[in-house]
Design a protein around this motif. Sequence first.
Motif, PDB file in Angstrom:
ATOM      1  N   LEU A  70     -19.439  35.140  75.367  1.00  0.00           N
ATOM      2  CA  LEU A  70     -18.771  34.119  76.150  1.00  0.00           C
ATOM      3  C   LEU A  70     -17.540  33.614  75.417  1.00  0.00           C
ATOM      4  CD1 LEU A  70     -21.841  31.897  77.164  1.00  0.00           C
ATOM      5  CD2 LEU A  70     -20.624  33.495  78.625  1.00  0.00           C
ATOM      6  N   ARG A  71     -16.471  33.426  76.150  1.00  0.00           N
ATOM      7  CA  ARG A  71     -15.314  32.749  75.577  1.00  0.00           C
ATOM      8  C   ARG A  71     -15.629  31.252  75.587  1.00  0.00           C
ATOM      9  NH1 ARG A  71     -10.313  36.097  78.332  1.00  0.00           N
ATOM     10  NH2 ARG A  71     -11.113  38.119  77.699  1.00  0.00           N
ATOM     11  N   ASP A  72     -15.120  30.545  74.605  1.00  0.00           N
ATOM     12  CA  ASP A  72     -15.434  29.132  74.457  1.00  0.00           C
ATOM     13  C   ASP A  72     -14.763  28.312  75.557  1.00  0.00           C
ATOM     14  OD1 ASP A  72     -15.946  26.530  73.640  1.00  0.00           O
ATOM     15  OD2 ASP A  72     -15.507  26.938  71.530  1.00  0.00           O
ATOM     16  N   GLU A  73     -15.587  27.655  76.378  1.00  0.00           N
ATOM     17  CA  GLU A  73     -15.057  26.842  77.468  1.00  0.00           C
ATOM     18  C   GLU A  73     -14.289  25.622  76.959  1.00  0.00           C
ATOM     19  OE1 GLU A  73     -18.478  25.719  79.771  1.00  0.00           O
ATOM     20  OE2 GLU A  73     -19.244  24.410  78.201  1.00  0.00           O
ATOM     21  N   LEU A  74     -14.542  25.201  75.731  1.00  0.00           N
ATOM     22  CA  LEU A  74     -13.814  24.072  75.146  1.00  0.00           C
ATOM     23  C   LEU A  74     -12.354  24.419  74.858  1.00  0.00           C
ATOM     24  CD1 LEU A  74     -16.468  22.737  72.638  1.00  0.00           C
ATOM     25  CD2 LEU A  74     -15.596  21.527  74.637  1.00  0.00           C
ATOM     26  N   ASP A  75     -12.072  25.702  74.727  1.00  0.00           N
ATOM     27  CA  ASP A  75     -10.719  26.171  74.407  1.00  0.00           C
ATOM     28  C   ASP A  75      -9.941  26.638  75.629  1.00  0.00           C
ATOM     29  OD1 ASP A  75     -11.295  25.750  71.724  1.00  0.00           O
ATOM     30  OD2 ASP A  75     -11.910  27.834  71.398  1.00  0.00           O
ATOM     31  N   THR A  76     -10.528  26.486  76.833  1.00  0.00           N
ATOM     32  CA  THR A  76      -9.919  27.070  78.022  1.00  0.00           C
ATOM     33  C   THR A  76      -9.676  26.008  79.082  1.00  0.00           C
ATOM     34  OG1 THR A  76     -11.147  29.104  77.565  1.00  0.00           O
ATOM     35  CG2 THR A  76     -10.144  28.902  79.741  1.00  0.00           C
ATOM     36  N   ARG A  77      -8.402  25.819  79.416  1.00  0.00           N
ATOM     37  CA  ARG A  77      -8.037  24.863  80.461  1.00  0.00           C
ATOM     38  C   ARG A  77      -8.096  25.532  81.828  1.00  0.00           C
ATOM     39  NH1 ARG A  77      -3.215  21.000  78.931  1.00  0.00           N
ATOM     40  NH2 ARG A  77      -2.597  21.697  81.008  1.00  0.00           N
ATOM     41  N   LEU A  78      -8.466  24.756  82.836  1.00  0.00           N
ATOM     42  CA  LEU A  78      -8.531  25.265  84.202  1.00  0.00           C
ATOM     43  C   LEU A  78      -7.188  25.835  84.639  1.00  0.00           C
ATOM     44  CD1 LEU A  78     -10.095  25.613  86.856  1.00  0.00           C
ATOM     45  CD2 LEU A  78      -9.444  23.259  87.438  1.00  0.00           C
ATOM     46  N   ASP A  79      -6.096  25.132  84.351  1.00  0.00           N
ATOM     47  CA  ASP A  79      -4.782  25.604  84.806  1.00  0.00           C
ATOM     48  C   ASP A  79      -4.295  26.851  84.068  1.00  0.00           C
ATOM     49  OD1 ASP A  79      -4.093  24.389  82.390  1.00  0.00           O
ATOM     50  OD2 ASP A  79      -2.812  22.869  83.307  1.00  0.00           O
ATOM     51  N   ALA A  80      -5.003  27.251  83.015  1.00  0.00           N
ATOM     52  CA  ALA A  80      -4.654  28.481  82.295  1.00  0.00           C
ATOM     53  C   ALA A  80      -5.342  29.714  82.887  1.00  0.00           C
ATOM     54  CB  ALA A  80      -5.008  28.353  80.817  1.00  0.00           C
ATOM     55  N   VAL A  81      -6.414  29.498  83.675  1.00  0.00           N
ATOM     56  CA  VAL A  81      -7.183  30.640  84.183  1.00  0.00           C
ATOM     57  C   VAL A  81      -7.253  30.700  85.711  1.00  0.00           C
ATOM     58  CG1 VAL A  81      -8.589  30.925  82.116  1.00  0.00           C
ATOM     59  CG2 VAL A  81      -9.369  29.386  83.929  1.00  0.00           C
ATOM     60  N   ALA A  82      -6.724  29.675  86.393  1.00  0.00           N
ATOM     61  CA  ALA A  82      -6.819  29.659  87.860  1.00  0.00           C
ATOM     62  C   ALA A  82      -5.545  29.081  88.472  1.00  0.00           C
ATOM     63  CB  ALA A  82      -8.028  28.841  88.299  1.00  0.00           C
ATOM     64  N   THR A  83      -5.248  29.534  89.671  1.00  0.00           N
ATOM     65  CA  THR A  83      -4.125  29.039  90.454  1.00  0.00           C
ATOM     66  C   THR A  83      -4.610  28.838  91.885  1.00  0.00           C
ATOM     67  OG1 THR A  83      -3.425  31.293  90.978  1.00  0.00           O
ATOM     68  CG2 THR A  83      -2.385  30.250  89.058  1.00  0.00           C
ATOM     69  N   LYS A  84      -3.745  28.314  92.713  1.00  0.00           N
ATOM     70  CA  LYS A  84      -4.088  28.118  94.125  1.00  0.00           C
ATOM     71  C   LYS A  84      -4.561  29.444  94.725  1.00  0.00           C
ATOM     72  CE  LYS A  84      -2.257  26.623  98.550  1.00  0.00           C
ATOM     73  NZ  LYS A  84      -1.106  26.035  99.249  1.00  0.00           N
ATOM     74  N   GLY A  85      -5.681  29.385  95.432  1.00  0.00           N
ATOM     75  CA  GLY A  85      -6.252  30.574  96.057  1.00  0.00           C
ATOM     76  C   GLY A  85      -7.237  31.325  95.179  1.00  0.00           C
TER      77      GLY A  85
END
Length: 181
Positions: A70-85
């Motif tokens: 697993l990649r560390d969820e503490l190091d991952t921002r929502l806006d870095a991995v998802a966009t509209k849609g």
Amino acid sequence: MPRQIFHLLVTLSDIAPPVWRRVQVPGGYTLDRVHRVIQHAMGWRDCHLHSFEINGAQYGEPDPAGELLLRDELDTRLDAVATKGARFRYTYDFGDWWEHDVVVEDVTAPEPDVRYPLCADGDQACPPEDVGGAFGYTEFRAAIADPAHPRHAEMADWVSATFDRFGFDPARVTTLLRRLT
């Protein structure tokens, strides 16, 4: 003030009628904070492991034994991995295996004088923790609804005789979400 607000539709898979929530979260939230938002919005108690699957990558709490990749969820921002849609999966409780489909319905600027995160809408109460996944929840609902069911008394005592599968209040969830900020 956050720069972007992500409007997420979170739907619990394999449940009919659907259990779903619309939440609005700052795009700068790390995935561990998104996890906590989903926990409060759905009515879970955060008693079990979880993970996100986004664009083929798994995110969650790092496994100290190194067995789960697993990649560390503490190091991952929502806006870095998802966009509209974007669509991704959130899985909670690897025993009961509650899968949630998450859709980024929109990304907007924050509204003035609105505090985030918030729950905008939803339907149906969340299944009780440890009910046994989608199959167990189906059995649970049948037992609760029928006083003549052989497991009615057991299930009513276990969860509470006042369980209301239709009970959901977005304002109450928003109040709970205020504690995250």
